[in-house]
Design a protein around this motif. Structure first.
Motif, PDB file in Angstrom:
ATOM      1  N   GLY A  14      40.995  36.750  44.570  1.00  0.00           N
ATOM      2  CA  GLY A  14      41.042  36.548  43.133  1.00  0.00           C
ATOM      3  C   GLY A  14      40.115  37.469  42.366  1.00  0.00           C
ATOM      4  N   ALA A  37      46.022  33.138  42.850  1.00  0.00           N
ATOM      5  CA  ALA A  37      45.920  34.351  42.034  1.00  0.00           C
ATOM      6  C   ALA A  37      46.338  34.088  40.597  1.00  0.00           C
ATOM      7  CB  ALA A  37      46.764  35.463  42.641  1.00  0.00           C
ATOM      8  N   ARG A  40      43.631  32.294  38.849  1.00  0.00           N
ATOM      9  CA  ARG A  40      42.539  33.215  38.537  1.00  0.00           C
ATOM     10  C   ARG A  40      42.892  34.078  37.330  1.00  0.00           C
ATOM     11  NH1 ARG A  40      37.448  34.613  37.747  1.00  0.00           N
ATOM     12  NH2 ARG A  40      36.866  36.654  38.602  1.00  0.00           N
TER      13      ARG A  40
END
Length: 494
Positions: A14, A37, A40
């Motif tokens: 991330g 991801a 993030r």
């Protein structure tokens, strides 16, 4: 030569997202689920990903993309939020990859696929669409920015899954490169040389020159190239990855590197497109390359007849009678119906030498197939229902359009000649079918056979699902799938 995009798989991180340049893509579901991801990216952009989900998820389709330009909190020039269901099909994932490749242009791309079960298919889609033929442009070479990074949870496993797919993409690119080449570059000799180079991949490659073709009696094939300075050739490529004594699948391609129509000269308008008349040979070459790269556990032989159809004082004339390797005589009504003269001799030679388990020939054979099917489907003709259905199923699985056309004795009767065993054309009515019936005469009844008329799909003016305008590479994926489904040694393939 252009090569497929490089796809590098790496562990999800991330922290990489904040500093990634170019374009970053994250995957979400229509239910609003985000992986590590995506969460993030959502935090970095202060909820921008969630706002896209709230605004678009209800009406989104699998593969839809919403772009956030210059996302706050990230160095990227764009953040692409893609809706892609976890249970999507491989073709849906591939098309999603195509969408990302179209958006990214020449920018670096980081795709956050996480644990998505179709990450490998997504990578193949990016590779297939990320193609340009630039061999003859004079622009200064620049650093290639086309490499793709994919963050996944199991990079080694996903890389292994993607490897055979990317080998097929390499075969598609090889076909596109060949089909896009101008005829002053891709002569019959240059074509043969490029195929000979694939011996480095483990293929056995043999080039039959004109003296050998004459010795074999290939009078039909040789008649097509009589008016050209470019020598006619047949190239034989063998991949022996299956059981030692198993009969091979044979793939046969028409390789007319340029077609003027010969003495039956084509109109000038559009003749420049006839550099693609070797598209069938291009597909056969691409399939053989893909099989070698992925080490397919199958026996497959690919043969291509390479000729150039030109007018000159030595060229075959309308009204001439030529003799095929089979021994049948052919009255040449139209020298622009030349591809079938090439294929008939190679079909007969293939059966005599290799005793194949089945045969598929491919050719940009008739303009009539474009009238009937446009640019969406190739015409499919066959003497064997089970074999034909297997191919049609493979084409559907790979998202390549194909439509079965009829064969019948009434069409074959249209080829009767007053002075020879047959004519090379039955006239305008049912032109694609009579062309297929001509080839049918050179196929033994006990050999399952498919003829693919790819005139409408080999090279097109507008972008297709998987390719930019120009050569498409149609057929490489479908035929590779056919080999995998029907001809691979199951004990080796697992």
């Amino acid at each position: 030569m252009v090569k497929p995009v490089s796809v590098n798989f790496e562990e999800v991180d991330g922290d990489v997202l904040a500093g990634a340049e170019g374009r970053v893509a994250v995957l979400v579901t229509r239910e609003g689920r985000m992986d590590v991801a995506a969460r993030r990216a959502n935090r970095l952009t202060r909820g921008a990903v969630q706002r896209v989900i709230d605004a678009k998820a209800e009406k989104a389709k699998s593969g839809d993309v919403t772009t956030i330009a210059f996302p706050a909190g990230m160095a990227a020039e764009a953040l692409d939020v893609m809706f892609l269901e976890r249970n999507c099909t491989p073709v849906e994932a591939r098309k999603a990859g195509v969408a990302l490749a179209k958006l990214r242009g020449t920018s670096p791309l980081l795709v956050c696929a996480g644990a998505h079960r179709r990450a490998a298919s997504l990578a193949m889609g990016i590779a297939l669409r990320d193609y340009e033929f630039e061999d003859h442009r004079s622009a200064d070479p620049k650093e290639d920015p086309r490499a793709v990074r994919m963050m996944v949870t199991r990079p080694d496993e996903i890389s292994a899954q993607a490897a055979p797919m990317l080998a097929v993409a390499d075969g598609v690119f090889f076909t596109r490169d060949l089909t896009n080449e101008p005829a002053n570059v891709l002569t019959t000799t240059e074509f043969a040389n490029r195929l000979a180079d694939m011996a480095a991949l483990g293929l056995e490659v043999e080039i039959l020159e004109e003296d050998k073709l004459a010795e074999l009696g290939m009078g039909a094939l040789l008649s097509v190239g009589e008016g050209s300075e470019s020598p006619s050739k047949v190239v034989v490529m063998q991949w022996k990855g299956g059981e030692k004594d198993a009969a091979p699948l044979a793939l046969i391609g028409k390789g007319v590197v340029f077609d003027t129509g010969g003495i039956s000269l084509k109109p000038a308008a559009g003749m420049e497109d006839m550099t693609m008349d070797m598209g069938g040979a291009g597909v056969v070459s691409g399939v053989m390359r893909a099989l070698a790269l992925r080490k397919a556990p199958a026996n497959v032989v690919g043969l291509v007849g390479l000729v150039e159809n030109m007018p000159s004082g030595k060229a075959t004339r309308p009204g001439d009678v030529v003799k095929s390797m089979k021994g049948d005589t052919i009255e040449v009504i139209n020298t622009d119906a030349e591809g079938r003269l090439v294929l008939c001799d190679v079909l007969h030679y293939t059966q005599q030498r290799f005793k194949p388990a089945a045969m598929v020939d491919l050719a940009t054979l008739t303009g009539a197939i474009i009238i009937g099917l446009g640019h969406e489907n190739a015409g499919v003709f066959s003497n064997d229902d089970a074999f034909c259905n297997a191919f049609l199923r493979a084409a559907r699985q790979e998202g390549e359009g194909a439509w079965r056309m009829p064969l019948a004795p009434a069409y074959d009767d249209m080829l009767k000649s007053r002075i020879a065993d047959m004519k090379n054309t039955g006239g305008r009515p049912a032109g694609s079918i009579t062309a297929a019936e001509f080839l049918h005469r050179f196929v033994s009844d006990d050999v399952p056979w498919i003829h693919l008329d790819i005139a409408g799909v080999a090279s097109v003016k507008a972008a297709t699902t998987y390719a930019p305008a120009g050569a498409t590479g149609w057929g490489v994926m479908a035929l590779d799938r056919l080999v995998a489904d029907r001809f691979e040694s199951k004990d080796e393939a697992g």
